[in-house]
Design a protein around this motif. Structure first.
Motif, PDB file in Angstrom:
ATOM      1  N   GLU A 145      -3.584   3.037  -7.102  1.00 43.31           N
ATOM      2  CA  GLU A 145      -2.552   3.240  -7.787  1.00 43.31           C
ATOM      3  C   GLU A 145      -1.514   4.344  -7.174  1.00 43.31           C
ATOM      4  OE1 GLU A 145      -4.278   4.614 -11.488  1.00 43.31           O
ATOM      5  OE2 GLU A 145      -4.708   2.475 -12.332  1.00 43.31           O
ATOM      6  N   ARG A 146      -0.284   3.936  -7.248  1.00 54.45           N
ATOM      7  CA  ARG A 146       0.581   4.841  -6.573  1.00 54.45           C
ATOM      8  C   ARG A 146       1.749   5.286  -7.671  1.00 54.45           C
ATOM      9  NH1 ARG A 146      -0.668   0.915  -3.504  1.00 54.45           N
ATOM     10  NH2 ARG A 146      -1.485   1.059  -1.355  1.00 54.45           N
ATOM     11  N   PHE A 147       2.385   6.499  -7.706  1.00 53.60           N
ATOM     12  CA  PHE A 147       3.329   6.645  -8.544  1.00 53.60           C
ATOM     13  C   PHE A 147       4.276   7.625  -7.887  1.00 53.60           C
ATOM     14  CE2 PHE A 147       5.366   9.715 -11.232  1.00 53.60           C
ATOM     15  CZ  PHE A 147       6.058   8.838 -12.126  1.00 53.60           C
ATOM     16  N   ARG A 148       5.703   7.127  -7.858  1.00 54.15           N
ATOM     17  CA  ARG A 148       6.639   7.920  -7.232  1.00 54.15           C
ATOM     18  C   ARG A 148       7.769   8.108  -8.444  1.00 54.15           C
ATOM     19  NH1 ARG A 148       5.438   9.075  -2.462  1.00 54.15           N
ATOM     20  NH2 ARG A 148       4.995   7.734  -0.775  1.00 54.15           N
ATOM     21  N   GLY A 149       8.202   9.398  -8.462  1.00 52.80           N
ATOM     22  CA  GLY A 149       9.324   9.645  -9.550  1.00 52.80           C
ATOM     23  C   GLY A 149       9.703  10.874  -9.729  1.00 52.80           C
ATOM     24  N   GLN A 150      10.415  11.117 -10.555  1.00 52.32           N
ATOM     25  CA  GLN A 150      10.895  12.485 -10.861  1.00 52.32           C
ATOM     26  C   GLN A 150      10.623  13.106 -12.253  1.00 52.32           C
ATOM     27  OE1 GLN A 150      15.169  13.333 -10.837  1.00 52.32           O
ATOM     28  NE2 GLN A 150      14.716  15.048  -9.045  1.00 52.32           N
ATOM     29  N   GLN A 151       9.920  14.182 -12.351  1.00 55.85           N
ATOM     30  CA  GLN A 151       9.922  14.865 -13.671  1.00 55.85           C
ATOM     31  C   GLN A 151      11.105  15.784 -13.830  1.00 55.85           C
ATOM     32  OE1 GLN A 151       6.216  16.709 -13.429  1.00 55.85           O
ATOM     33  NE2 GLN A 151       5.128  15.210 -14.425  1.00 55.85           N
ATOM     34  N   TYR A 152      11.420  16.079 -15.010  1.00 58.26           N
ATOM     35  CA  TYR A 152      12.735  17.088 -15.381  1.00 58.26           C
ATOM     36  C   TYR A 152      12.285  17.580 -16.766  1.00 58.26           C
ATOM     37  CZ  TYR A 152      14.953  13.294 -17.972  1.00 58.26           C
ATOM     38  OH  TYR A 152      15.011  12.373 -18.757  1.00 58.26           O
ATOM     39  N   ARG A 153      13.023  18.768 -16.811  1.00 55.52           N
ATOM     40  CA  ARG A 153      13.057  19.128 -18.282  1.00 55.52           C
ATOM     41  C   ARG A 153      14.264  20.046 -18.041  1.00 55.52           C
ATOM     42  NH1 ARG A 153       8.638  20.701 -22.166  1.00 55.52           N
ATOM     43  NH2 ARG A 153      10.146  21.141 -24.041  1.00 55.52           N
ATOM     44  N   SER A 154      15.070  20.187 -19.342  1.00 59.00           N
ATOM     45  CA  SER A 154      16.185  21.057 -19.469  1.00 59.00           C
ATOM     46  C   SER A 154      16.128  21.642 -20.795  1.00 59.00           C
ATOM     47  CB  SER A 154      17.386  20.128 -19.150  1.00 59.00           C
ATOM     48  OG  SER A 154      18.511  21.089 -19.195  1.00 59.00           O
ATOM     49  N   PHE A 155      16.525  22.614 -20.972  1.00 63.90           N
ATOM     50  CA  PHE A 155      16.534  23.463 -22.143  1.00 63.90           C
ATOM     51  C   PHE A 155      17.842  24.626 -22.181  1.00 63.90           C
ATOM     52  CE2 PHE A 155      13.351  25.365 -19.455  1.00 63.90           C
ATOM     53  CZ  PHE A 155      13.561  26.777 -19.348  1.00 63.90           C
ATOM     54  N   THR A 156      17.898  25.178 -23.231  1.00 67.35           N
ATOM     55  CA  THR A 156      19.131  25.880 -23.648  1.00 67.35           C
ATOM     56  C   THR A 156      18.268  27.209 -24.206  1.00 67.35           C
ATOM     57  OG1 THR A 156      20.714  24.373 -23.992  1.00 67.35           O
ATOM     58  CG2 THR A 156      20.992  26.726 -24.572  1.00 67.35           C
ATOM     59  N   LEU A 157      18.648  28.387 -23.573  1.00 67.23           N
ATOM     60  CA  LEU A 157      18.135  29.651 -24.207  1.00 67.23           C
ATOM     61  C   LEU A 157      19.136  30.306 -25.058  1.00 67.23           C
ATOM     62  CD1 LEU A 157      16.701  30.916 -20.759  1.00 67.23           C
ATOM     63  CD2 LEU A 157      15.299  29.955 -22.856  1.00 67.23           C
ATOM     64  N   PRO A 158      18.589  31.273 -26.167  1.00 70.12           N
ATOM     65  CA  PRO A 158      19.550  31.804 -26.979  1.00 70.12           C
ATOM     66  C   PRO A 158      20.678  32.590 -26.246  1.00 70.12           C
ATOM     67  CG  PRO A 158      17.407  32.464 -27.288  1.00 70.12           C
ATOM     68  CD  PRO A 158      17.379  31.539 -26.176  1.00 70.12           C
ATOM     69  N   GLN A 159      20.184  33.176 -25.114  1.00 69.24           N
ATOM     70  CA  GLN A 159      21.300  34.105 -24.425  1.00 69.24           C
ATOM     71  C   GLN A 159      21.457  33.747 -23.009  1.00 69.24           C
ATOM     72  OE1 GLN A 159      19.651  38.242 -25.399  1.00 69.24           O
ATOM     73  NE2 GLN A 159      21.143  38.964 -23.868  1.00 69.24           N
ATOM     74  N   GLN A 160      22.574  34.098 -22.534  1.00 67.17           N
ATOM     75  CA  GLN A 160      22.820  33.772 -20.831  1.00 67.17           C
ATOM     76  C   GLN A 160      21.911  34.618 -19.998  1.00 67.17           C
ATOM     77  OE1 GLN A 160      26.083  32.798 -19.585  1.00 67.17           O
ATOM     78  NE2 GLN A 160      26.838  32.000 -21.520  1.00 67.17           N
ATOM     79  N   VAL A 161      21.676  34.082 -18.969  1.00 71.91           N
ATOM     80  CA  VAL A 161      20.312  34.479 -17.916  1.00 71.91           C
ATOM     81  C   VAL A 161      21.575  35.189 -16.794  1.00 71.91           C
ATOM     82  CG1 VAL A 161      19.042  33.657 -16.342  1.00 71.91           C
ATOM     83  CG2 VAL A 161      18.941  32.634 -18.493  1.00 71.91           C
ATOM     84  N   ASP A 162      20.952  36.141 -16.303  1.00 69.70           N
ATOM     85  CA  ASP A 162      21.463  36.901 -15.074  1.00 69.70           C
ATOM     86  C   ASP A 162      20.923  36.091 -13.770  1.00 69.70           C
ATOM     87  OD1 ASP A 162      22.466  38.404 -13.032  1.00 69.70           O
ATOM     88  OD2 ASP A 162      21.718  40.203 -14.103  1.00 69.70           O
ATOM     89  N   GLU A 163      21.518  35.151 -13.245  1.00 70.57           N
ATOM     90  CA  GLU A 163      21.137  34.118 -12.179  1.00 70.57           C
ATOM     91  C   GLU A 163      20.762  35.003 -11.131  1.00 70.57           C
ATOM     92  OE1 GLU A 163      24.513  33.586 -13.431  1.00 70.57           O
ATOM     93  OE2 GLU A 163      24.402  31.782 -14.465  1.00 70.57           O
ATOM     94  N   GLU A 164      21.502  36.364 -10.773  1.00 72.17           N
ATOM     95  CA  GLU A 164      21.258  36.810  -9.468  1.00 72.17           C
ATOM     96  C   GLU A 164      19.954  37.430  -9.321  1.00 72.17           C
ATOM     97  OE1 GLU A 164      23.351  36.868  -6.935  1.00 72.17           O
ATOM     98  OE2 GLU A 164      24.836  35.482  -8.277  1.00 72.17           O
TER      99      GLU A 164
END
Length: 147
Positions: free
Chosen positions: A99-118
């Motif tokens: 059995e072979r599987f190829r694909g993409q997993q993903y998850r997107s979510f919103t936090l209650p406050q902004q994130v300091d990306e740096e």
């Protein structure tokens, strides 16, 4: 005393006739959906916790190389994605199938406050992705008093 009565339906057996039943039974030996159940192709299981300074995300990424994981931060939105590929081989008696599987997993979510990306950090060890997402100062929002 329990009663084990069954309602008689004279049309029931006829309505359940399926001309392709024996054809479909050929495929019962090969569970074609098994690879899809082994991998949840849309959802990454995760825990999110919050401290005064940051959000901490722990996401299960079994069998995924850290080079195949991508994390994107846009304000308070976080997206985790990974390219997944896996092969399995099964042997039962004289039968062998792969059995072979190829694909993409993903998850997107919103936090209650902004994130300091740096200041955000990410590590991946033993199949667990850990994100430390510091809160951006002054972006906690304002609560209005109703007058």
């Amino acid at each position: 005393m329990a009663s084990h009565l069954t309602r008689f339906d004279p049309v029931g057996p006829i309505s359940r006739m399926d001309p392709f039943r024996s054809f479909d039974s050929l495929f019962n030996a090969f569970d074609l959906m098994r690879p899809l159940r082994a991998f949840d192709t849309e959802r990454i299981r995760m825990d999110v916790s919050e401290t005064d300074q940051a959000f901490v995300v722990r996401a299960d990424m079994p069998g995924v190389k850290k080079e195949d994981v991508k994390v994107a931060i846009d304000g308070n939105e976080v997206t985790i994605s990974a390219d997944v590929s896996q092969e399995q081989e099964h042997e039962e008696g004289s039968s062998v199938w792969r059995e072979r599987f190829r694909g993409q997993q993903y998850r997107s979510f919103t936090l209650p406050q902004q994130v300091d990306e740096e200041k955000a950090t990410a590590t991946c060890r033993d199949g667990v992705l850990e994100l430390t997402l510091p809160k951006k100062p002054g972006s906690g929002g304002k609560q209005l008093t109703i007058q």
